[in-house]
Design a protein around this motif. Structure first.
Motif, PDB file in Angstrom:
ATOM      1  N   VAL A 226       0.836  -1.196   0.000  1.00 23.24           N
ATOM      2  CA  VAL A 226       0.000   0.000   0.000  1.00 23.24           C
ATOM      3  C   VAL A 226       0.872   1.249   0.000  1.00 23.24           C
ATOM      4  CG1 VAL A 226      -1.726   1.308   1.293  1.00 23.24           C
ATOM      5  CG2 VAL A 226      -1.916  -1.180   1.131  1.00 23.24           C
ATOM      6  N   ALA A 227       1.885   1.268   0.860  1.00 24.73           N
ATOM      7  CA  ALA A 227       2.771   2.436   0.935  1.00 24.73           C
ATOM      8  C   ALA A 227       3.525   2.646  -0.373  1.00 24.73           C
ATOM      9  CB  ALA A 227       3.752   2.269   2.088  1.00 24.73           C
ATOM     10  N   ALA A 228       3.803   1.563  -1.097  1.00 30.62           N
ATOM     11  CA  ALA A 228       4.548   1.663  -2.357  1.00 30.62           C
ATOM     12  C   ALA A 228       3.658   1.965  -3.546  1.00 30.62           C
ATOM     13  CB  ALA A 228       5.309   0.357  -2.600  1.00 30.62           C
ATOM     14  N   ASN A 229       2.341   1.929  -3.364  1.00 27.78           N
ATOM     15  CA  ASN A 229       1.422   2.122  -4.482  1.00 27.78           C
ATOM     16  C   ASN A 229       1.497   3.564  -4.994  1.00 27.78           C
ATOM     17  OD1 ASN A 229      -1.003   2.515  -6.097  1.00 27.78           O
ATOM     18  ND2 ASN A 229      -1.752   0.609  -5.207  1.00 27.78           N
ATOM     19  N   PRO A 230       1.717   3.764  -6.300  1.00 30.20           N
ATOM     20  CA  PRO A 230       1.788   5.134  -6.842  1.00 30.20           C
ATOM     21  C   PRO A 230       0.519   5.955  -6.591  1.00 30.20           C
ATOM     22  CG  PRO A 230       2.599   3.536  -8.449  1.00 30.20           C
ATOM     23  CD  PRO A 230       2.001   2.750  -7.324  1.00 30.20           C
ATOM     24  N   GLU A 231      -0.622   5.269  -6.400  1.00 27.84           N
ATOM     25  CA  GLU A 231      -1.865   5.992  -6.132  1.00 27.84           C
ATOM     26  C   GLU A 231      -1.808   6.763  -4.813  1.00 27.84           C
ATOM     27  OE1 GLU A 231      -4.588   6.314  -7.966  1.00 27.84           O
ATOM     28  OE2 GLU A 231      -3.860   5.084  -9.622  1.00 27.84           O
ATOM     29  N   LEU A 232      -0.879   6.385  -3.927  1.00 30.38           N
ATOM     30  CA  LEU A 232      -0.764   7.045  -2.629  1.00 30.38           C
ATOM     31  C   LEU A 232       0.489   7.906  -2.535  1.00 30.38           C
ATOM     32  CD1 LEU A 232      -2.179   4.112  -0.561  1.00 30.38           C
ATOM     33  CD2 LEU A 232      -3.106   6.417  -0.584  1.00 30.38           C
ATOM     34  N   THR A 233       1.085   8.205  -3.693  1.00 28.01           N
ATOM     35  CA  THR A 233       2.202   9.145  -3.727  1.00 28.01           C
ATOM     36  C   THR A 233       1.746  10.494  -3.176  1.00 28.01           C
ATOM     37  OG1 THR A 233       3.185   8.052  -5.644  1.00 28.01           O
ATOM     38  CG2 THR A 233       3.842  10.337  -5.231  1.00 28.01           C
ATOM     39  N   GLY A 234       2.538  11.058  -2.300  1.00 29.35           N
ATOM     40  CA  GLY A 234       2.177  12.328  -1.686  1.00 29.35           C
ATOM     41  C   GLY A 234       1.354  12.185  -0.424  1.00 29.35           C
ATOM     42  N   VAL A 235       1.020  10.941  -0.051  1.00 30.12           N
ATOM     43  CA  VAL A 235       0.268  10.692   1.177  1.00 30.12           C
ATOM     44  C   VAL A 235       1.102   9.869   2.152  1.00 30.12           C
ATOM     45  CG1 VAL A 235      -1.826   9.715   2.181  1.00 30.12           C
ATOM     46  CG2 VAL A 235      -1.914  10.803  -0.073  1.00 30.12           C
ATOM     47  N   LEU A 236       1.566   8.700   1.700  1.00 27.60           N
ATOM     48  CA  LEU A 236       2.394   7.823   2.521  1.00 27.60           C
ATOM     49  C   LEU A 236       3.837   7.858   2.022  1.00 27.60           C
ATOM     50  CD1 LEU A 236       0.068   4.678   2.711  1.00 27.60           C
ATOM     51  CD2 LEU A 236       0.562   6.259   4.585  1.00 27.60           C
ATOM     52  N   LEU A 237       4.778   7.836   2.952  1.00 26.02           N
ATOM     53  CA  LEU A 237       6.180   7.726   2.585  1.00 26.02           C
ATOM     54  C   LEU A 237       6.406   6.349   1.957  1.00 26.02           C
ATOM     55  CD1 LEU A 237       9.043   9.125   2.905  1.00 26.02           C
ATOM     56  CD2 LEU A 237       9.326   7.628   4.892  1.00 26.02           C
ATOM     57  N   PRO A 238       6.907   6.277   0.724  1.00 23.01           N
ATOM     58  CA  PRO A 238       7.104   4.971   0.091  1.00 23.01           C
ATOM     59  C   PRO A 238       8.383   4.302   0.587  1.00 23.01           C
ATOM     60  CG  PRO A 238       7.767   6.699  -1.409  1.00 23.01           C
ATOM     61  CD  PRO A 238       7.213   7.388  -0.187  1.00 23.01           C
ATOM     62  N   PRO A 239       8.382   2.973   0.708  1.00 20.42           N
ATOM     63  CA  PRO A 239       9.602   2.279   1.140  1.00 20.42           C
ATOM     64  C   PRO A 239      10.648   2.274   0.046  1.00 20.42           C
ATOM     65  CG  PRO A 239       7.907   0.695   0.523  1.00 20.42           C
ATOM     66  CD  PRO A 239       7.264   2.052   0.448  1.00 20.42           C
TER      67      PRO A 239
ATOM     68  N   ALA B 249      -5.265  16.991   6.258  1.00 19.44           N
ATOM     69  CA  ALA B 249      -5.457  16.797   4.816  1.00 19.44           C
ATOM     70  C   ALA B 249      -4.927  15.439   4.373  1.00 19.44           C
ATOM     71  CB  ALA B 249      -4.769  17.922   4.049  1.00 19.44           C
ATOM     72  N   LEU B 250      -3.769  15.041   4.897  1.00 21.10           N
ATOM     73  CA  LEU B 250      -3.222  13.730   4.544  1.00 21.10           C
ATOM     74  C   LEU B 250      -4.164  12.612   4.982  1.00 21.10           C
ATOM     75  CD1 LEU B 250       0.545  14.259   5.457  1.00 21.10           C
ATOM     76  CD2 LEU B 250      -0.390  13.872   3.166  1.00 21.10           C
ATOM     77  N   LEU B 251      -4.751  12.741   6.182  1.00 21.14           N
ATOM     78  CA  LEU B 251      -5.708  11.740   6.638  1.00 21.14           C
ATOM     79  C   LEU B 251      -6.912  11.673   5.714  1.00 21.14           C
ATOM     80  CD1 LEU B 251      -6.058  11.890  10.516  1.00 21.14           C
ATOM     81  CD2 LEU B 251      -5.008  10.124   9.115  1.00 21.14           C
ATOM     82  N   ALA B 252      -7.422  12.841   5.330  1.00 20.95           N
ATOM     83  CA  ALA B 252      -8.590  12.862   4.448  1.00 20.95           C
ATOM     84  C   ALA B 252      -8.282  12.177   3.122  1.00 20.95           C
ATOM     85  CB  ALA B 252      -9.038  14.305   4.213  1.00 20.95           C
ATOM     86  N   TYR B 253      -7.107  12.455   2.556  1.00 22.65           N
ATOM     87  CA  TYR B 253      -6.729  11.813   1.301  1.00 22.65           C
ATOM     88  C   TYR B 253      -6.593  10.305   1.487  1.00 22.65           C
ATOM     89  CZ  TYR B 253      -5.565  16.638   0.008  1.00 22.65           C
ATOM     90  OH  TYR B 253      -5.615  17.980  -0.221  1.00 22.65           O
ATOM     91  N   LEU B 254      -5.996   9.890   2.608  1.00 23.13           N
ATOM     92  CA  LEU B 254      -5.845   8.463   2.885  1.00 23.13           C
ATOM     93  C   LEU B 254      -7.210   7.796   2.989  1.00 23.13           C
ATOM     94  CD1 LEU B 254      -3.568   6.328   3.685  1.00 23.13           C
ATOM     95  CD2 LEU B 254      -4.316   6.727   6.023  1.00 23.13           C
ATOM     96  N   HIS B 255      -8.132   8.450   3.705  1.00 19.73           N
ATOM     97  CA  HIS B 255      -9.463   7.882   3.920  1.00 19.73           C
ATOM     98  C   HIS B 255     -10.282   7.827   2.640  1.00 19.73           C
ATOM     99  CE1 HIS B 255      -9.238   9.164   8.441  1.00 19.73           C
ATOM    100  NE2 HIS B 255      -8.480   8.106   8.163  1.00 19.73           N
ATOM    101  N   ARG B 256      -9.937   8.640   1.665  1.00 16.71           N
ATOM    102  CA  ARG B 256     -10.678   8.655   0.398  1.00 16.71           C
ATOM    103  C   ARG B 256     -10.060   7.716  -0.636  1.00 16.71           C
ATOM    104  NH1 ARG B 256     -10.087  14.698  -0.753  1.00 16.71           N
ATOM    105  NH2 ARG B 256     -10.448  13.930  -2.863  1.00 16.71           N
ATOM    106  N   THR B 257      -9.099   6.909  -0.240  1.00 17.60           N
ATOM    107  CA  THR B 257      -8.477   5.963  -1.164  1.00 17.60           C
ATOM    108  C   THR B 257      -9.541   5.038  -1.754  1.00 17.60           C
ATOM    109  OG1 THR B 257      -6.420   5.994   0.108  1.00 17.60           O
ATOM    110  CG2 THR B 257      -6.746   4.152  -1.410  1.00 17.60           C
ATOM    111  N   PRO B 258      -9.626   4.920  -3.071  1.00 16.52           N
ATOM    112  CA  PRO B 258     -10.652   4.047  -3.677  1.00 16.52           C
ATOM    113  C   PRO B 258     -10.465   2.586  -3.284  1.00 16.52           C
ATOM    114  CG  PRO B 258      -9.677   5.531  -5.320  1.00 16.52           C
ATOM    115  CD  PRO B 258      -8.833   5.648  -4.087  1.00 16.52           C
TER     116      PRO B 258
END
Length: 316
Positions: free
Chosen positions: A68-81, A118-127
């Protein structure tokens, strides 16, 4: 006997920071210990962070969370490994991450409440389509239950009674004794300002995926909500956080009505968790409870006299 993982973890961090796993480092940079706890030992070498996760970490669940952290869809939300997979070290999985600058604890006026919200809101709106098969439940309720177990293990304490009473009136799901009512939303599971770092590009990102999973998004707002309710977070800072979350269309609370029916149970659970850990730590350190810790315990005493408002869909 617990194996000291630090020497080997330092070597792993040095090797990961330099493309060749040379035994002798010539960059002139020390390896810094950022945290050393049973649930996570973290070291930094140059721009690389190595984390040895808890020994009871489920490897399959960690792999899914890493994806999940590595998924490009979450770039800018989670620090990627830096790597999508963990390696084993003395029975503990180790993961590697880019270093980010943490929140400055000595400058509370600069706390990034709006950015965190804002980061939480974006995370919570993940499809739903982004969430991988096998993504486990977020571990917020499990951590609360673990805190209560630590309180019991610490032995009798005069401040424990109101904490246990407040715990007893929570619904079963908040005590990790029943499934959560909402398992559609991607949640962080342990949100506080220590879970944000500023990346090299200057943007704030969420870190620490150990508790990431499906669950009730209100849990991610529960810690600041609890601090506000206990008088530990000033009203203006709470308002900044809540307003920014709503502005970013976060789904955990209504956009324009009372947020507390959604937040009440998670905020109570986080208050109990905080109080239980405070007592357990004071016993371990052989010291009296301080003023902040007592304020949280006093909040538990008040809560135990008034059962929580159960929002629609909450277990009763």
């Amino acid at each position: 006997m617990t194996v000291d993982v630090l020497p080997a973890l330092r070597a792993k961090a040095r090797a990961a920071a330099h493309s060749a796993a040379a035994e002798v480092c010539v960059c002139g940079t020390d390896t810094t210990v950022l945290a050393d706890r049973p649930d996570g030992t973290v070291v930094r070498h140059a721009g690389t962070v190595a984390k040895a996760h808890a020994s009871d970490t489920d490897p399959a669940e960690l792999t899914v969370r890493m994806s999940v952290a590595a998924n490009p869809e979450l770039t800018g939300v989670l620090l990627p490994p830096l790597s999508p997979t963990a390696v084993e070290l003395h029975g503990r999985p180790v993961t590697f991450w880019p270093y980010g600058t943490p929140v400055d604890r000595d400058d509370p006026d600069a706390a990034p409440w709006e950015e965190a919200a804002a980061l939480l809101a974006y995370l919570h709106r993940t499809p739903q389509s982004v969430l991988p098969p096998g993504l486990p439940p977020m571990r917020g309720p499990a951590k609360a239950a673990r805190a209560i177990a630590r309180l019991h293990a610490a032995g009798p304490h005069p401040a424990a009674a109101p904490v246990l009473r407040a715990w007893a009136v929570l619904p079963a799901w908040a005590r990790n004794e029943a499934p959560m009512p909402d398992t559609r939303t991607l949640c962080h599971g342990d949100l506080h300002l220590g879970q944000l770092v500023r990346a090299q590009a200057g943007d704030w990102l969420l870190i620490d995926i150990d508790d990431l999973g499906r669950g009730d998004p209100a849990w991610d707002l529960a810690r600041p909500a609890a601090w506000f309710a206990c008088g530990l977070l000033p009203p203006d800072e709470w308002a900044r956080f809540l307003t920014a979350y709503r502005k970013a269309a976060g789904p955990a609370v209504p956009a324009d009505s009372d947020p507390w029916p959604a937040l009440d149970v998670p905020a109570r659970a986080l208050t109990v968790q905080t109080a239980a850990l405070a007592i357990a730590k004071s016993v371990a350190e052989q010291r009296p409870l301080d003023e902040v810790e007592m304020s949280v315990i006093d909040a538990c005493d008040r809560m135990s006299a008034h059962p929580p408002e159960l929002a629609d869909g909450f277990a009763k």
